[in-house]
Design a protein around this motif. Structure first.
Motif, short mmCIF file in Angstrom:
data_model
loop_
_atom_site.label_atom_id
_atom_site.label_comp_id
_atom_site.label_asym_id
_atom_site.label_seq_id
_atom_site.Cartn_x
_atom_site.Cartn_y
_atom_site.Cartn_z
N LEU A 30 0.83 -1.20 0.00
CA LEU A 30 0.00 0.00 0.00
C LEU A 30 0.87 1.25 0.00
O LEU A 30 0.65 2.19 -0.77
CB LEU A 30 -0.93 0.01 1.22
N GLY A 31 1.88 1.25 0.88
CA GLY A 31 2.79 2.38 0.94
C GLY A 31 3.65 2.50 -0.30
O GLY A 31 3.94 3.60 -0.77
N VAL A 32 4.05 1.35 -0.86
CA VAL A 32 4.87 1.37 -2.08
C VAL A 32 4.07 1.98 -3.24
O VAL A 32 4.57 2.80 -4.01
CB VAL A 32 5.34 -0.04 -2.44
N GLY A 33 2.80 1.58 -3.35
CA GLY A 33 1.95 2.12 -4.42
C GLY A 33 1.77 3.62 -4.28
O GLY A 33 1.88 4.36 -5.27
N PHE A 34 1.51 4.08 -3.07
CA PHE A 34 1.35 5.52 -2.86
C PHE A 34 2.67 6.24 -3.13
O PHE A 34 2.68 7.36 -3.66
CB PHE A 34 0.90 5.79 -1.42
N GLY A 35 3.78 5.58 -2.82
CA GLY A 35 5.09 6.16 -3.09
C GLY A 35 5.31 6.36 -4.57
O GLY A 35 5.87 7.39 -5.00
N TYR A 36 4.88 5.42 -5.41
CA TYR A 36 5.00 5.58 -6.85
C TYR A 36 4.17 6.76 -7.36
O TYR A 36 4.59 7.49 -8.27
CB TYR A 36 4.59 4.31 -7.59
N LEU A 37 3.00 6.96 -6.76
CA LEU A 37 2.17 8.10 -7.14
C LEU A 37 2.90 9.42 -6.84
O LEU A 37 2.91 10.34 -7.68
CB LEU A 37 0.84 8.05 -6.37
N MET A 38 3.53 9.50 -5.68
CA MET A 38 4.27 10.70 -5.31
C MET A 38 5.53 10.87 -6.17
O MET A 38 5.87 11.99 -6.58
CB MET A 38 4.65 10.63 -3.83
#
Length: 271
Positions: A4-12
């Motif tokens: 979940l955090g990795v996916g949000f990190g890619y968005l950022m």
């Protein structure tokens, strides 16, 4: 939960990437602005003449006593506009990506080059890429609409319909947004729709981490216009992760899964 955090990190990371490449960002805004104008015009027209359209479509209510005719047609008008808004949210990304295919292809290629020094190419002519993109987008939109109808019906369940169902709705919308966005990079690698969906299902939390917050902010199309280039850049980084192309950035398990997917991709024809 880590994904979940990795996916949000890619968005950022995608938003930071376009912020550091101002020229590419400015050019990539054009498709979203064009789509926004088209959708805004359609919604304004519906707001102005939607009640007339409902009246034309319900001649059987002409003889109903007041106020029931007004209530009935008013309800249908509101429902029509609400469905149009839902459809606009579900299709905005697909239509923007279709209009901006050359722009987003160029952006995605530059992200690939920045990451690894080269960008995979499909070898297909532009008209063929546009046809595949339109065909796959229509398939995804149909799937999303089926989910939308199901969730709309579940929304009438007391308590659950007002709490759990909206959360599920954002997750489903986010998942399909991620499919549309990663398709820009994965289509260049010859990964077809069925394989793209399988890749995302194998790492649902990664897709949700990227797509769910994006689905929330994409409820405002004006915001979506400015976030779209960064979303494409971040989705390209995610696509590299899904196929195990990010090297040391992936953990062992992610890399192993990605290598298997990459091997399967290399065996697929570019159709």
């Amino acid at each position: 939960m880590r994904d979940l955090g990795v996916g949000f990190g890619y968005l950022m990371k995608g938003q930071r990437w376009v912020a550091q490449h101002g020229k590419q960002y400015g050019v990539s805004l054009l498709p979203g602005l064009i789509t926004l104008v088209l959708y805004a015009g359609a919604l304004v027209a519906l707001a102005l003449w939607g009640s007339d359209a409902v009246g034309w479509a319900t001649p059987f209510a002409d003889d109903w006593a007041s106020p029931w005719r007004g209530y009935f047609r008013g309800f249908l008008t509101v429902l029509l506009f609400g469905l149009a808004l839902l459809l606009s949210v579900l299709t905005f990304t697909a239509v923007t990506l279709l209009i901006g295919q050359p722009f987003y292809e160029s952006l995605s290629e530059k992200v690939d080059i920045a990451e690894s020094g080269h960008a995979p190419e499909s070898g297909l002519p532009l008209w063929r890429e546009l046809w595949i993109s339109a065909r796959d987008s229509l398939r995804v939109v149909v799937r999303a609409l089926l989910w939308g109808v199901l969730l709309f019906g579940l929304g009438f369940i007391p308590v659950v319909g007002q709490t759990v169902v909206p959360v599920i709705g954002f997750c489903v919308t986010g998942f399909f947004l991620v499919e549309e966005l990663t398709a820009v990079a994965l289509q260049r690698r010859g990964v077809e729709l069925r394989e793209r969906l399988a890749l995302l299902r194998s790492r649902k939390q990664l897709a949700w981490g990227f797509g769910t917050p994006l689905a929330v902010v994409f409820l405002v199309p004006f915001v979506a216009v400015f976030l779209m280039p960064g979303a494409v850049a971040g989705a390209t980084l995610m696509a590299r992760d899904l196929l195990g192309e990010n090297g040391s950035e992936d953990d062992g398990a992610s890399a192993g899964a990605g290598q298997d997917s990459d091997a399967a991709t290399r065996r697929m024809p570019l159709t």
